[in-house]
Design a protein around this motif. Structure first.
Motif, PDB file in Angstrom:
ATOM      1  N   ASN A  35       0.925  -1.194  -0.033  1.00 48.34           N
ATOM      2  CA  ASN A  35      -0.090   0.003   0.182  1.00 48.34           C
ATOM      3  C   ASN A  35       0.843   1.059  -0.083  1.00 48.34           C
ATOM      4  OD1 ASN A  35      -2.041   2.020   0.336  1.00 48.34           O
ATOM      5  ND2 ASN A  35      -3.208   0.791   1.844  1.00 48.34           N
ATOM      6  N   LEU A  36       0.678   2.042  -1.112  1.00 52.55           N
ATOM      7  CA  LEU A  36       1.829   3.122  -1.152  1.00 52.55           C
ATOM      8  C   LEU A  36       1.591   4.313  -0.505  1.00 52.55           C
ATOM      9  CD1 LEU A  36       2.848   2.716  -5.042  1.00 52.55           C
ATOM     10  CD2 LEU A  36       3.770   2.002  -3.273  1.00 52.55           C
ATOM     11  N   SER A  37       0.287   4.455  -0.042  1.00 47.41           N
ATOM     12  CA  SER A  37      -0.049   5.535   0.627  1.00 47.41           C
ATOM     13  C   SER A  37       0.464   5.476   2.121  1.00 47.41           C
ATOM     14  CB  SER A  37      -1.707   5.508   0.969  1.00 47.41           C
ATOM     15  OG  SER A  37      -2.027   4.234   1.904  1.00 47.41           O
ATOM     16  N   TYR A  38       0.760   4.254   2.622  1.00 43.55           N
ATOM     17  CA  TYR A  38       1.351   4.207   3.944  1.00 43.55           C
ATOM     18  C   TYR A  38       3.111   4.759   3.967  1.00 43.55           C
ATOM     19  CZ  TYR A  38      -2.122   1.485   5.745  1.00 43.55           C
ATOM     20  OH  TYR A  38      -3.401   1.006   6.334  1.00 43.55           O
ATOM     21  N   LEU A  39       3.648   4.403   2.676  1.00 42.52           N
ATOM     22  CA  LEU A  39       4.760   4.666   2.354  1.00 42.52           C
ATOM     23  C   LEU A  39       5.126   6.129   2.097  1.00 42.52           C
ATOM     24  CD1 LEU A  39       6.714   1.947   0.321  1.00 42.52           C
ATOM     25  CD2 LEU A  39       6.861   2.151   2.572  1.00 42.52           C
ATOM     26  N   TYR A  40       4.027   6.601   1.248  1.00 43.16           N
ATOM     27  CA  TYR A  40       3.921   7.938   1.225  1.00 43.16           C
ATOM     28  C   TYR A  40       4.089   8.940   2.548  1.00 43.16           C
ATOM     29  CZ  TYR A  40       3.668   7.184  -3.747  1.00 43.16           C
ATOM     30  OH  TYR A  40       3.818   6.779  -5.189  1.00 43.16           O
ATOM     31  N   THR A  41       3.022   8.435   3.397  1.00 43.57           N
ATOM     32  CA  THR A  41       2.942   9.124   4.805  1.00 43.57           C
ATOM     33  C   THR A  41       4.413   8.944   5.402  1.00 43.57           C
ATOM     34  OG1 THR A  41       0.619   8.431   4.696  1.00 43.57           O
ATOM     35  CG2 THR A  41       1.710   9.159   6.881  1.00 43.57           C
ATOM     36  N   PHE A  42       4.941   7.690   5.311  1.00 39.16           N
ATOM     37  CA  PHE A  42       6.353   7.439   6.072  1.00 39.16           C
ATOM     38  C   PHE A  42       7.333   8.673   5.483  1.00 39.16           C
ATOM     39  CE2 PHE A  42      10.384   5.717   5.922  1.00 39.16           C
ATOM     40  CZ  PHE A  42      10.582   5.564   7.304  1.00 39.16           C
ATOM     41  N   CYS A 252      13.724   9.752  13.998  1.00 37.07           N
ATOM     42  CA  CYS A 252      12.821   9.998  12.947  1.00 37.07           C
ATOM     43  C   CYS A 252      12.146   8.839  12.455  1.00 37.07           C
ATOM     44  CB  CYS A 252      13.402  10.873  11.962  1.00 37.07           C
ATOM     45  SG  CYS A 252      13.943  12.726  12.786  1.00 37.07           S
ATOM     46  N   MET A 253      12.893   7.596  11.928  1.00 33.25           N
ATOM     47  CA  MET A 253      12.346   6.658  11.477  1.00 33.25           C
ATOM     48  C   MET A 253      11.393   5.909  12.163  1.00 33.25           C
ATOM     49  SD  MET A 253      15.560   5.118   9.187  1.00 33.25           S
ATOM     50  CE  MET A 253      14.355   3.918   8.589  1.00 33.25           C
ATOM     51  N   GLN A 259       3.818   6.694  13.137  1.00 34.14           N
ATOM     52  CA  GLN A 259       2.770   7.453  12.664  1.00 34.14           C
ATOM     53  C   GLN A 259       2.138   7.009  11.267  1.00 34.14           C
ATOM     54  OE1 GLN A 259       1.612  10.742  13.589  1.00 34.14           O
ATOM     55  NE2 GLN A 259       2.673  10.165  15.559  1.00 34.14           N
ATOM     56  N   SER A 260       2.783   6.276  10.520  1.00 37.24           N
ATOM     57  CA  SER A 260       2.319   5.739   9.409  1.00 37.24           C
ATOM     58  C   SER A 260       1.788   4.453   9.113  1.00 37.24           C
ATOM     59  CB  SER A 260       3.551   5.795   8.192  1.00 37.24           C
ATOM     60  OG  SER A 260       4.020   6.896   7.984  1.00 37.24           O
ATOM     61  N   PHE A 261       2.519   3.459  10.056  1.00 33.93           N
ATOM     62  CA  PHE A 261       1.824   1.881  10.004  1.00 33.93           C
ATOM     63  C   PHE A 261       0.806   1.358  11.318  1.00 33.93           C
ATOM     64  CE2 PHE A 261       6.082   2.412   7.519  1.00 33.93           C
ATOM     65  CZ  PHE A 261       5.429   2.111   6.275  1.00 33.93           C
ATOM     66  N   VAL A 262       0.936   2.416  12.395  1.00 35.42           N
ATOM     67  CA  VAL A 262       0.411   1.965  13.601  1.00 35.42           C
ATOM     68  C   VAL A 262      -1.095   2.615  13.460  1.00 35.42           C
ATOM     69  CG1 VAL A 262       0.248   2.185  15.857  1.00 35.42           C
ATOM     70  CG2 VAL A 262       2.211   1.623  15.064  1.00 35.42           C
ATOM     71  N   ALA A 263      -2.135   1.769  13.629  1.00 32.32           N
ATOM     72  CA  ALA A 263      -3.323   2.456  13.310  1.00 32.32           C
ATOM     73  C   ALA A 263      -3.630   3.453  14.118  1.00 32.32           C
ATOM     74  CB  ALA A 263      -4.486   1.361  13.569  1.00 32.32           C
ATOM     75  N   LYS A 264      -4.400   4.659  13.781  1.00 28.38           N
ATOM     76  CA  LYS A 264      -4.554   5.659  14.544  1.00 28.38           C
ATOM     77  C   LYS A 264      -5.651   5.384  15.631  1.00 28.38           C
ATOM     78  CE  LYS A 264      -6.324  10.578  14.049  1.00 28.38           C
ATOM     79  NZ  LYS A 264      -6.899  11.529  13.277  1.00 28.38           N
ATOM     80  N   GLU A 265      -6.331   4.492  15.482  1.00 29.12           N
ATOM     81  CA  GLU A 265      -7.313   3.986  16.754  1.00 29.12           C
ATOM     82  C   GLU A 265      -6.448   3.490  17.845  1.00 29.12           C
ATOM     83  OE1 GLU A 265      -7.666   3.200  13.566  1.00 29.12           O
ATOM     84  OE2 GLU A 265      -9.227   4.427  12.826  1.00 29.12           O
ATOM     85  N   SER A 266      -5.408   2.775  17.543  1.00 30.30           N
ATOM     86  CA  SER A 266      -4.607   2.134  18.525  1.00 30.30           C
ATOM     87  C   SER A 266      -3.810   3.327  19.268  1.00 30.30           C
ATOM     88  CB  SER A 266      -3.630   1.322  18.026  1.00 30.30           C
ATOM     89  OG  SER A 266      -4.170   0.116  17.269  1.00 30.30           O
ATOM     90  N   PHE A 302       2.420  13.866  17.615  1.00 34.29           N
ATOM     91  CA  PHE A 302       1.432  13.240  18.310  1.00 34.29           C
ATOM     92  C   PHE A 302       0.349  14.195  19.061  1.00 34.29           C
ATOM     93  CE2 PHE A 302       5.426  10.443  18.327  1.00 34.29           C
ATOM     94  CZ  PHE A 302       4.538   9.195  17.991  1.00 34.29           C
ATOM     95  N   LEU A 303       0.423  15.435  18.491  1.00 39.60           N
ATOM     96  CA  LEU A 303      -0.350  16.345  19.317  1.00 39.60           C
ATOM     97  C   LEU A 303      -1.973  15.982  19.178  1.00 39.60           C
ATOM     98  CD1 LEU A 303       0.903  20.049  18.259  1.00 39.60           C
ATOM     99  CD2 LEU A 303       0.130  19.256  20.540  1.00 39.60           C
TER     100      LEU A 303
END
Length: 363
Positions: A35-42, A252-253, A259-266, A302-303
């Motif tokens: 899923n490229l969206s995750y990598l773009y976000t990363f 940073c990594m 931020q990119s791969f852990v679900a926001k709900e978690s 993380f704000l």
């Protein structure tokens, strides 16, 4: 001397992290393989944090080099008052004049304790110096420019924690916390050897004449001296920058990955807990081991997932106690003192951050 295992593998991990970051940013990936969206976000998150933090890390490295080369321990010791209350207050604000990163603070403090600085004042300087200084204030302000209360809360809580722990150390700890022997014997032996060498030189007229001639010959123009000083500043700055940069890169990594791969709900479920948010962010600060000139840019991401109090705990706890400076503390101080100091830092930072969130940040 053998380094601990995590420090031995760090020179391998840092280049590997850099190569992985470059590949992630530069190389295209086959469509449909991930899923490229995750990598773009990363990629966006990683570059954003890194580019915002680098100027402050460079400035902090430069100022640390100037302090290292131009400020002696003897001069610093003269500025410390004998009165305990005045000494703690002075140590808390020394960071305004000596903006040294926590990495360079521990070797400096070891020398100062060996020369007679009280342990409680040295402890206050270790805790407050990496946070209460203009570079960190500027970096925090840039990261939280929309939330200036976080900037003042960080400075105020760092001051409170350092002063409180200094008072506790003054009351409860009376023995020498250093692992090494007192410096006086070594100093006496060095002085004795120097005296014998001087005596030998006086006995030989030829040597005395030769040394005098060499001394006269070594008076070079001031330009050479200034060139050496400038060279030393740039070399030391580069060493400091790359030493802190590897931790920043890994931090940073990891942050971009969370931020990119852990679900926001978690993240929101952890951040909404009255205790879990503080425990997570303090543990995260310990593992990341970021420099205090760059950790605000990580916390800022993380704000919207964590409470202001837990972010404040992250900003104050990390520079005072993290993975890399714990190893450095254990190499300099007795294990019992390090455990006691770690317990005090965890307790006072947690309590202070909760109180600040309840009475100041939530207003």
């Amino acid at each position: 001397m053998n380094e601990p295992f995590p420090l031995r593998i760090l020179p391998i991990l840092a280049p590997a992290a850099f190569i992985l970051a470059c590949l992630t940013v530069l190389l295209p990936l086959p469509a449909g393989s991930i899923n490229l969206s995750y990598l773009y976000t990363f990629r966006t998150s990683f570059l954003g944090i890194l580019l915002e933090a680098l100027p402050f890390v460079l400035l902090g490295s430069l100022l640390s080099s100037l302090v290292h080369l131009y400020v002696s321990e003897q001069l610093l010791k003269k500025w410390i008052p004998k009165n305990p209350a005045a000494g703690i207050l002075t140590a808390c604000i020394l960071g305004l004049l000596f903006p040294v990163c926590e990495c360079g603070m521990i070797p400096l403090i070891r020398r100062l304790i060996q020369k007679g600085m009280p342990v409680y004042i040295a402890t206050v300087f270790i805790l407050s110096g990496p946070i209460i200084n203009p570079v960190v204030f500027g970096a925090t302000y840039m990261a939280f420019r929309m939330y200036p209360e976080m900037v003042y809360a960080r400075m105020g809580l760092a001051f409170f924690v350092a002063a409180s722990i200094g008072v506790m150390i003054y009351i409860t700890w009376k023995s020498d916390p250093l692992k090494t022997a007192p410096v006086s014997k070594a100093h006496s032996h060095s002085h004795h050897a120097y005296h014998e060498h001087d005596h030998h030189d006086h006995d030989d007229p030829h040597d005395h004449h030769h040394n005098h001639a060499c001394h006269h010959h070594d008076h070079h123009p001031h330009s050479n001296h200034h060139e050496k000083k400038w060279t030393s500043i740039f070399v030391h700055t580069a060493d400091e920058f790359f030493d802190m940069g590897k931790y920043l890169l890994l931090g940073c990594m990891l942050t971009a990955g969370i931020q990119s791969f852990v679900a926001k709900e978690s993240l929101e479920s952890i951040g909404s807990g009255p205790v879990s948010a503080y425990v997570f962010m303090m543990g995260f600060a310990f593992l990341l081991s970021l420099c205090s000139t760059s950790d605000a840019f990580v916390a800022q991401t993380f704000l919207h997932s964590f409470s202001s109090g837990s972010l404040l705990a992250f900003l104050v706890f990390g520079p005072m106690l993290d993975f890399k400076n714990t190893l450095m503390l254990l190499s300099v101080f007795k294990t019992k003192f390090v455990i006691y100091l770690a317990f005090l830092i965890c307790t006072v930072v947690f309590t202070g951050a909760v109180a600040a969130d309840a009475f100041f940040l939530s207003q």
